[in-house]
Design an enzyme around this catalytic site. Structure first.
Site, PDB file in Angstrom:
ATOM      1  N   ASP A  23       8.136  32.930  41.316  1.00  0.00           N
ATOM      2  CA  ASP A  23       9.018  31.868  40.823  1.00  0.00           C
ATOM      3  C   ASP A  23      10.482  32.302  40.909  1.00  0.00           C
ATOM      4  OD1 ASP A  23       7.045  30.010  40.294  1.00  0.00           O
ATOM      5  OD2 ASP A  23       6.706  30.711  38.250  1.00  0.00           O
ATOM      6  N   GLY A  24      10.725  33.614  40.683  1.00  0.00           N
ATOM      7  CA  GLY A  24      12.094  34.148  40.789  1.00  0.00           C
ATOM      8  C   GLY A  24      12.665  33.954  42.197  1.00  0.00           C
ATOM      9  N   ASN A  68      15.806  26.614  35.633  1.00  0.00           N
ATOM     10  CA  ASN A  68      15.045  26.988  34.432  1.00  0.00           C
ATOM     11  C   ASN A  68      15.820  26.710  33.144  1.00  0.00           C
ATOM     12  OD1 ASN A  68      12.655  27.980  35.464  1.00  0.00           O
ATOM     13  ND2 ASN A  68      13.329  30.111  35.497  1.00  0.00           N
ATOM     14  N   GLU A  69      17.020  27.347  33.046  1.00  0.00           N
ATOM     15  CA  GLU A  69      17.742  27.267  31.779  1.00  0.00           C
ATOM     16  C   GLU A  69      19.175  27.741  31.914  1.00  0.00           C
ATOM     17  OE1 GLU A  69      17.207  31.051  32.537  1.00  0.00           O
ATOM     18  OE2 GLU A  69      15.339  30.346  31.743  1.00  0.00           O
ATOM     19  N   ARG A  95      25.068  30.481  14.222  1.00  0.00           N
ATOM     20  CA  ARG A  95      25.544  31.867  14.269  1.00  0.00           C
ATOM     21  C   ARG A  95      24.372  32.766  14.653  1.00  0.00           C
ATOM     22  NH1 ARG A  95      28.121  29.324  10.210  1.00  0.00           N
ATOM     23  NH2 ARG A  95      30.345  29.696   9.918  1.00  0.00           N
TER      24      ARG A  95
HETATM   25  P1  NAP Z   1      12.987  37.441  37.618  1.00  0.00           P
HETATM   26  O1  NAP Z   1      12.511  38.830  37.792  1.00  0.00           O
HETATM   27  O2  NAP Z   1      13.272  36.610  38.815  1.00  0.00           O
HETATM   28  O3  NAP Z   1      11.947  36.652  36.674  1.00  0.00           O
HETATM   29  C1  NAP Z   1      11.463  37.218  35.472  1.00  0.00           C
HETATM   30  C2  NAP Z   1      10.054  36.701  35.246  1.00  0.00           C
HETATM   31  O4  NAP Z   1      10.113  35.309  34.901  1.00  0.00           O
HETATM   32  C3  NAP Z   1       9.184  36.820  36.495  1.00  0.00           C
HETATM   33  O5  NAP Z   1       7.889  37.249  36.114  1.00  0.00           O
HETATM   34  C4  NAP Z   1       9.166  35.401  37.031  1.00  0.00           C
HETATM   35  O6  NAP Z   1       7.986  35.085  37.751  1.00  0.00           O
HETATM   36  C5  NAP Z   1       9.185  34.616  35.732  1.00  0.00           C
HETATM   37  N1  NAP Z   1       9.633  33.230  35.881  1.00  0.00           N
HETATM   38  C6  NAP Z   1      10.760  32.757  36.472  1.00  0.00           C
HETATM   39  N2  NAP Z   1      10.797  31.414  36.377  1.00  0.00           N
HETATM   40  C7  NAP Z   1       9.674  31.036  35.719  1.00  0.00           C
HETATM   41  C8  NAP Z   1       9.137  29.782  35.316  1.00  0.00           C
HETATM   42  N3  NAP Z   1       9.797  28.639  35.549  1.00  0.00           N
HETATM   43  N4  NAP Z   1       7.957  29.779  34.638  1.00  0.00           N
HETATM   44  C9  NAP Z   1       7.284  30.908  34.374  1.00  0.00           C
HETATM   45  N5  NAP Z   1       7.728  32.140  34.735  1.00  0.00           N
HETATM   46  C10 NAP Z   1       8.913  32.183  35.400  1.00  0.00           C
HETATM   47  O7  NAP Z   1      14.206  37.523  36.586  1.00  0.00           O
HETATM   48  P2  NAP Z   1      15.746  37.168  36.674  1.00  0.00           P
HETATM   49  O8  NAP Z   1      16.207  37.171  38.077  1.00  0.00           O
HETATM   50  O9  NAP Z   1      16.422  38.024  35.690  1.00  0.00           O
HETATM   51  O10 NAP Z   1      15.826  35.666  36.060  1.00  0.00           O
HETATM   52  C11 NAP Z   1      15.164  34.559  36.589  1.00  0.00           C
HETATM   53  C12 NAP Z   1      14.438  33.836  35.479  1.00  0.00           C
HETATM   54  O11 NAP Z   1      13.555  34.726  34.824  1.00  0.00           O
HETATM   55  C13 NAP Z   1      15.356  33.285  34.380  1.00  0.00           C
HETATM   56  O12 NAP Z   1      15.688  31.945  34.658  1.00  0.00           O
HETATM   57  C14 NAP Z   1      14.535  33.426  33.099  1.00  0.00           C
HETATM   58  O13 NAP Z   1      13.936  32.208  32.697  1.00  0.00           O
HETATM   59  C15 NAP Z   1      13.419  34.384  33.460  1.00  0.00           C
HETATM   60  N6  NAP Z   1      13.557  35.565  32.603  1.00  0.00           N
HETATM   61  C16 NAP Z   1      12.780  35.625  31.496  1.00  0.00           C
HETATM   62  C17 NAP Z   1      12.922  36.669  30.600  1.00  0.00           C
HETATM   63  C18 NAP Z   1      12.064  36.697  29.382  1.00  0.00           C
HETATM   64  O14 NAP Z   1      11.114  35.893  29.301  1.00  0.00           O
HETATM   65  N7  NAP Z   1      12.362  37.547  28.417  1.00  0.00           N
HETATM   66  C19 NAP Z   1      13.839  37.684  30.828  1.00  0.00           C
HETATM   67  C20 NAP Z   1      14.627  37.599  31.989  1.00  0.00           C
HETATM   68  C21 NAP Z   1      14.477  36.503  32.860  1.00  0.00           C
HETATM   69  P3  NAP Z   1       7.666  35.709  39.221  1.00  0.00           P
HETATM   70  O15 NAP Z   1       7.123  37.070  38.940  1.00  0.00           O
HETATM   71  O16 NAP Z   1       6.647  34.748  39.746  1.00  0.00           O
HETATM   72  O17 NAP Z   1       8.958  35.734  39.998  1.00  0.00           O
END
Ligand code: NAP
Length: 260
Positions: free
Chosen positions: A46-47, A121-122, A147
């Site tokens: 998804d990333g 996503n957000e 806050r």
């Molecule tokens: P990233 O490594 O591309 O993604 C982090 C994880 O989030 C990966 O396992 C990815 O899945 C999963 N992901 C991304 N979009 C998703 C969706 N719509 N539904 C379910 N899982 C999803 O991280 P990044 O480049 O830092 O950021 C990209 C996105 O990752 C952000 O938009 C954020 O939503 C998410 N993220 C989540 C967290 C958390 O949950 N604490 C922390 C950082 C980022 P794949 O392995 O399939 O790529």
């Protein structure tokens, strides 16, 4: 000649798959091009898919996206790595099965200048150093002064991403809601904010304001912008939509089950 481009992870399994897809399409008369492609193929997770949309966000009208996953079943990537033939066949069809993926539009107003960014996503305002104050209004009506470390506004697709880690609700596909979730809010006798996720209609406009964003960051998907001064951010669903080619056989519940 019909044009396609590929965006992929750089692990060896993904690279082999990418070569197969590329050769199959070229053999069928397609041309690879990053300039105005008709199809953007994302190979990875998804990333990777998020990166494909951001790379081509300025010509979403003229292209569609398709994702093939090389890891667990994705929310945005719905072809499996052993479904390359089906993927090529589906891309070749004159009328492909497309759904529209709405993007969040975030207008960032600082000292009379306005910059617009988009998120699949957000969007999040995060401040891990200082307590961030945020005045929150919904459709012009004041809700609260928050806050804490920050706030997250997610889309339906983003409900399974960062929002889920914040304890936000997962929203079933087909419901284009917007969700506002707190990031470690402070709640005691002096400071009060809603404290639970708020799900809003797709027509809602959320305004987030503060006189001081010192050390705060605006994150949108995997991208970010520093926010230092007095700033007003307006968040709504955009007119911009990404067209996503989908495969019928995987239900939302099947994809959800693969998440945990
Ligand atoms: P990233 O490594 O591309 O993604 C982090 C994880 O989030 C990966 O396992 C990815 O899945 C999963 N992901 C991304 N979009 C998703 C969706 N719509 N539904 C379910 N899982 C999803 O991280 P990044 O480049 O830092 O950021 C990209 C996105 O990752 C952000 O938009 C954020 O939503 C998410 N993220 C989540 C967290 C958390 O949950 N604490 C922390 C950082 C980022 P794949 O392995 O399939 O790529």
């Amino acid at each position: 000649m019909r044009k396609f481009t590929l965006i992929c992870k750089d692990d060896p399994t993904t690279q082999t798959l990418v070569e197969n897809i590329k050769n199959s399409l070229i053999n069928k008369g397609w041309e690879t091009s990053d300039e105005n492609p008709e199809v953007v193929i994302s190979v990875g997770g998804d990333g990777t898919f998020l990166r494909a949309i951001h790379t081509h966000q300025d010509h979403l009208q003229n292209c569609f996206f398709v994702g093939i996953h090389t890891g667990t079943l994705g929310f945005l990537t719905n072809y499996a790595s052993d479904e390359c033939e089906e993927l090529i066949e589906d891309i070749e069809k004159a009328s492909v099965n497309l759904v529209e993926l709405p993007l969040l539009e975030v207008c960032v107003e600082t000292e009379g200048t306005c910059r617009t960014v988009y998120a699949v996503n957000e969007m999040r305002i995060e401040n891990v150093i200082r307590t961030q104050l945020l005045d929150v209004s919904i459709n012009g009506q004041r809700l609260e002064t928050f806050r804490g470390n920050g706030l997250c506004v997610s889309t339906q697709v983003g409900s399974t991403a960062y929002n889920r880690s914040l304890g936000g609700a997962i929203i079933h596909e087909g419901i284009n809601a917007m969700q506002l979730t707190e990031i470690t809010g402070i709640h005691h006798h002096a400071y009060r904010s809603l404290g639970s996720p708020l799900i809003l209609s797709e027509k809602s406009i959320i305004t987030l304001e503060s006189d001081n964003f010192n050390q705060a960051i605006l994150c949108y998907d995997y991208l970010s912008l520093p926010l230092n001064q007095k700033t007003r951010l307006t968040v709504s669903y955009s007119q911009r939509k990404a067209k996503l080619m989908i495969r019928d056989k995987k239900s939302y519940i099947d994809r959800l089950k693969s998440l945990f």
